[in-house]
Design a protein around this motif. Sequence first.
Motif, PDB file in Angstrom:
ATOM      1  N   HIS A  74       0.668  -1.353  -0.018  1.00 52.61           N
ATOM      2  CA  HIS A  74      -0.024  -0.136   0.001  1.00 52.61           C
ATOM      3  C   HIS A  74       0.929   1.236  -0.042  1.00 52.61           C
ATOM      4  O   HIS A  74       0.447   2.335  -0.446  1.00 52.61           O
ATOM      5  N   SER A  75       2.062   1.119   0.485  1.00 58.72           N
ATOM      6  CA  SER A  75       2.683   2.323   0.609  1.00 58.72           C
ATOM      7  C   SER A  75       4.180   1.883   0.433  1.00 58.72           C
ATOM      8  O   SER A  75       4.657   0.746   1.073  1.00 58.72           O
ATOM      9  N   ILE A  76       5.214   2.787   0.038  1.00 63.30           N
ATOM     10  CA  ILE A  76       6.776   2.311   0.054  1.00 63.30           C
ATOM     11  C   ILE A  76       7.593   3.721   0.437  1.00 63.30           C
ATOM     12  O   ILE A  76       7.101   4.725   0.448  1.00 63.30           O
ATOM     13  N   VAL A  77       8.706   3.567   1.157  1.00 63.04           N
ATOM     14  CA  VAL A  77       9.580   4.597   1.202  1.00 63.04           C
ATOM     15  C   VAL A  77      11.030   4.023   0.581  1.00 63.04           C
ATOM     16  O   VAL A  77      11.271   2.955   1.259  1.00 63.04           O
ATOM     17  N   LEU A  78      11.828   5.038   0.210  1.00 58.97           N
ATOM     18  CA  LEU A  78      13.188   4.411  -0.179  1.00 58.97           C
ATOM     19  C   LEU A  78      14.315   5.345   0.815  1.00 58.97           C
ATOM     20  O   LEU A  78      14.126   6.450   0.919  1.00 58.97           O
ATOM     21  N   PHE A  79      15.133   4.432   1.176  1.00 59.12           N
ATOM     22  CA  PHE A  79      16.158   5.079   2.047  1.00 59.12           C
ATOM     23  C   PHE A  79      17.447   4.792   1.074  1.00 59.12           C
ATOM     24  O   PHE A  79      18.164   3.821   1.380  1.00 59.12           O
ATOM     25  N   GLU A  80      17.733   5.961   0.375  1.00 62.97           N
ATOM     26  CA  GLU A  80      18.499   5.514  -0.645  1.00 62.97           C
ATOM     27  C   GLU A  80      19.926   5.348  -0.237  1.00 62.97           C
ATOM     28  O   GLU A  80      20.730   4.473  -0.916  1.00 62.97           O
ATOM     29  N   GLU A  81      20.477   6.184   0.818  1.00 60.50           N
ATOM     30  CA  GLU A  81      21.933   6.022   1.108  1.00 60.50           C
ATOM     31  C   GLU A  81      22.024   4.686   1.741  1.00 60.50           C
ATOM     32  O   GLU A  81      23.247   4.093   1.559  1.00 60.50           O
ATOM     33  N   GLU A  82      21.152   3.855   2.364  1.00 63.03           N
ATOM     34  CA  GLU A  82      20.993   2.650   2.958  1.00 63.03           C
ATOM     35  C   GLU A  82      20.667   1.553   1.702  1.00 63.03           C
ATOM     36  O   GLU A  82      20.927   0.253   2.186  1.00 63.03           O
ATOM     37  N   ASP A  83      20.440   1.930   0.601  1.00 67.53           N
ATOM     38  CA  ASP A  83      20.199   1.115  -0.634  1.00 67.53           C
ATOM     39  C   ASP A  83      19.041   0.370  -0.171  1.00 67.53           C
ATOM     40  O   ASP A  83      18.864  -1.019  -0.008  1.00 67.53           O
ATOM     41  N   THR A  84      17.880   0.783   0.532  1.00 68.07           N
ATOM     42  CA  THR A  84      16.755   0.082   1.179  1.00 68.07           C
ATOM     43  C   THR A  84      15.405   0.651   0.753  1.00 68.07           C
ATOM     44  O   THR A  84      15.248   1.867   0.631  1.00 68.07           O
ATOM     45  N   VAL A  85      14.450  -0.207   0.453  1.00 68.81           N
ATOM     46  CA  VAL A  85      13.319   0.136   0.289  1.00 68.81           C
ATOM     47  C   VAL A  85      12.167  -0.680   1.342  1.00 68.81           C
ATOM     48  O   VAL A  85      12.438  -1.896   1.724  1.00 68.81           O
ATOM     49  N   CYS A  86      11.409   0.118   1.949  1.00 65.34           N
ATOM     50  CA  CYS A  86      10.399  -0.448   2.942  1.00 65.34           C
ATOM     51  C   CYS A  86       8.953  -0.329   2.573  1.00 65.34           C
ATOM     52  O   CYS A  86       8.657   0.483   1.706  1.00 65.34           O
ATOM     53  N   VAL A  87       8.244  -1.410   2.845  1.00 62.63           N
ATOM     54  CA  VAL A  87       6.872  -1.659   2.277  1.00 62.63           C
ATOM     55  C   VAL A  87       5.953  -1.694   3.432  1.00 62.63           C
ATOM     56  O   VAL A  87       6.124  -2.173   4.476  1.00 62.63           O
ATOM     57  N   ALA A  88       4.781  -0.970   3.210  1.00 64.80           N
ATOM     58  CA  ALA A  88       3.782  -1.271   4.138  1.00 64.80           C
ATOM     59  C   ALA A  88       2.670  -1.936   3.605  1.00 64.80           C
ATOM     60  O   ALA A  88       2.200  -1.854   2.720  1.00 64.80           O
ATOM     61  N   ASP A  89       2.937  -3.231   4.511  1.00 65.61           N
ATOM     62  CA  ASP A  89       2.056  -4.564   3.824  1.00 65.61           C
ATOM     63  C   ASP A  89       0.617  -4.191   4.794  1.00 65.61           C
ATOM     64  O   ASP A  89       0.498  -4.577   5.691  1.00 65.61           O
ATOM     65  N   ARG A  90      -0.300  -3.610   4.078  1.00 70.43           N
ATOM     66  CA  ARG A  90      -1.456  -3.339   4.916  1.00 70.43           C
ATOM     67  C   ARG A  90      -2.182  -4.105   5.512  1.00 70.43           C
ATOM     68  O   ARG A  90      -2.543  -4.418   6.841  1.00 70.43           O
ATOM     69  N   GLU A  91      -2.697  -5.261   4.840  1.00 69.76           N
ATOM     70  CA  GLU A  91      -3.385  -6.593   5.287  1.00 69.76           C
ATOM     71  C   GLU A  91      -2.562  -7.365   6.116  1.00 69.76           C
ATOM     72  O   GLU A  91      -2.968  -8.165   6.908  1.00 69.76           O
ATOM     73  N   GLY A  92      -1.216  -7.316   5.767  1.00 70.15           N
ATOM     74  CA  GLY A  92      -0.106  -8.315   6.447  1.00 70.15           C
ATOM     75  C   GLY A  92       0.005  -7.450   7.766  1.00 70.15           C
ATOM     76  O   GLY A  92       0.621  -8.353   8.496  1.00 70.15           O
ATOM     77  N   GLU A  93      -0.339  -6.429   7.897  1.00 74.50           N
ATOM     78  CA  GLU A  93      -0.114  -5.648   9.471  1.00 74.50           C
ATOM     79  C   GLU A  93       1.518  -5.783   9.670  1.00 74.50           C
ATOM     80  O   GLU A  93       1.838  -5.904  10.927  1.00 74.50           O
ATOM     81  N   LYS A  94       2.232  -5.373   8.729  1.00 70.62           N
ATOM     82  CA  LYS A  94       3.634  -5.375   8.796  1.00 70.62           C
ATOM     83  C   LYS A  94       4.499  -4.393   8.070  1.00 70.62           C
ATOM     84  O   LYS A  94       3.711  -3.924   7.047  1.00 70.62           O
ATOM     85  N   ILE A  95       5.603  -4.007   8.388  1.00 71.64           N
ATOM     86  CA  ILE A  95       6.424  -3.165   7.483  1.00 71.64           C
ATOM     87  C   ILE A  95       7.663  -4.112   7.080  1.00 71.64           C
ATOM     88  O   ILE A  95       8.032  -4.757   8.008  1.00 71.64           O
ATOM     89  N   SER A  96       7.869  -4.295   5.955  1.00 74.60           N
ATOM     90  CA  SER A  96       9.191  -4.955   5.572  1.00 74.60           C
ATOM     91  C   SER A  96      10.126  -4.008   4.799  1.00 74.60           C
ATOM     92  O   SER A  96       9.762  -3.249   3.780  1.00 74.60           O
ATOM     93  N   CYS A  97      11.493  -4.323   5.087  1.00 75.36           N
ATOM     94  CA  CYS A  97      12.363  -3.742   4.292  1.00 75.36           C
ATOM     95  C   CYS A  97      13.228  -4.598   3.552  1.00 75.36           C
ATOM     96  O   CYS A  97      13.842  -5.645   4.027  1.00 75.36           O
ATOM     97  N   VAL A  98      13.770  -4.292   2.331  1.00 72.16           N
ATOM     98  CA  VAL A  98      14.337  -5.187   1.539  1.00 72.16           C
ATOM     99  C   VAL A  98      15.410  -4.358   0.733  1.00 72.16           C
ATOM    100  O   VAL A  98      15.305  -2.979   0.500  1.00 72.16           O
ATOM    101  N   GLY A  99      16.319  -4.973   0.204  1.00 69.32           N
ATOM    102  CA  GLY A  99      17.526  -4.343  -0.811  1.00 69.32           C
ATOM    103  C   GLY A  99      16.777  -3.746  -1.776  1.00 69.32           C
ATOM    104  O   GLY A  99      16.017  -4.078  -2.571  1.00 69.32           O
ATOM    105  N   ALA A 100      17.182  -2.376  -2.082  1.00 64.91           N
ATOM    106  CA  ALA A 100      16.598  -1.536  -3.276  1.00 64.91           C
ATOM    107  C   ALA A 100      17.596  -1.987  -4.335  1.00 64.91           C
ATOM    108  O   ALA A 100      17.109  -1.487  -5.707  1.00 64.91           O
TER     109      ALA A 100
END
Length: 366
Positions: A235-261
């Motif tokens: 449902h939503s994403i945010v990019l942490f560019e210096e850390e080479d990371t993108v995080c995901v708001a998994d709405r129905e999964g009720e969690k936030i996941s961060c993975v390599g960008a």
Amino acid sequence: MGVAWLFLGLCIWSKQSYGASVLDLAELVSEYEDEILGRAVGFTHQDPEPQNGGEVGHPEEVHNWDTQLELGQVAGVTTDLNDDPVVFHRGPVVWDMNSFTPDNKLSGQDQPPIPVDTILTIDQFTGKVKSGKGANLFYMPHGIYIDQDRNTWVTDVGLHQVMMFPPDSDVPSLVLGERFVPGSDKQHFCKPAAVAVSKSGNVYVADGYCNQRIVVFDIKGRYLTEIKGDWTIVHSIVLFEEEDTVCVADREGEKISCVGAGLNHPQFMGARILDIPNLGRVYGIAGRGTALVGVTGQGSTPPHGITIDLADEGRVVDTWGSELQNPHLMAVSREGDTIYVTEIGPNRVRKFDVVAPQDNIFNQEM
């Protein structure tokens, strides 16, 4: 704004603590190699115990800031390079149970597009509309993002498209996806929800309600790859560019996941970095410094805001926004001292100033 106002870079985001950060790519490389050798990658996560120990900027609402605004369902919000909020709303159109067919096609394709300006720039101090555009273009607005070159990116879940508007232009110069046609291949989306763009020009599309993936393009709109995870609705994403990371708001999964960008280390694109579960239905996320902020909607928990310190293994360090009713998406100002949250029913944009010590996680680097 005074020393008391802390940049949303809350103490969580400081390069002084980069070596200890869960987003340290050197550590990620080591852990990823461990995975190849048969050991699990990831970070130990315990159920969060929210607290505010003084080093975390605390968002406090600026009441009545938006009382002069007349908006439809306010789907998305971003900030421009002047730190004015820019919202994406639906005017007279309402997303309800009759808006889409069972195969995810918009029910009102035969109707004209929304006749009012849907993209509004709002004065950060007065809450008044400064300018608007986007009339007669959209059917079901959702996400919005302004990149470092002042291009405005939007998603329309009814059109199943992503559009990019150059600065000061009312006409998109780039359109991704086929009009009104949902799909799951390189040329199609299914209700794309959000966009994030790197300084180098990688475009990350949260796709979204049907496909449970992030689709990556270059700045010209050429397909690069996709990232899939154990997600329900991206449902939503945010990019942490210096850390080479993108995080995901998994709405129905009720969690936030961060993975390599995959910006600096393409081989680690999509590699799991961090999961933060049991948060409730996370609708929107944003970030600055080491601070990751989110809003949860109605569900297993009452609506509220959360602040997470990514430099502390994703620990929830603060909760806020107890008066939120139906939050949707959010943005953090580029200075990190203000948070904006959109709501749908009531149709509002709520402003929060971040009050904190001068050195806090909203202005720290990882």
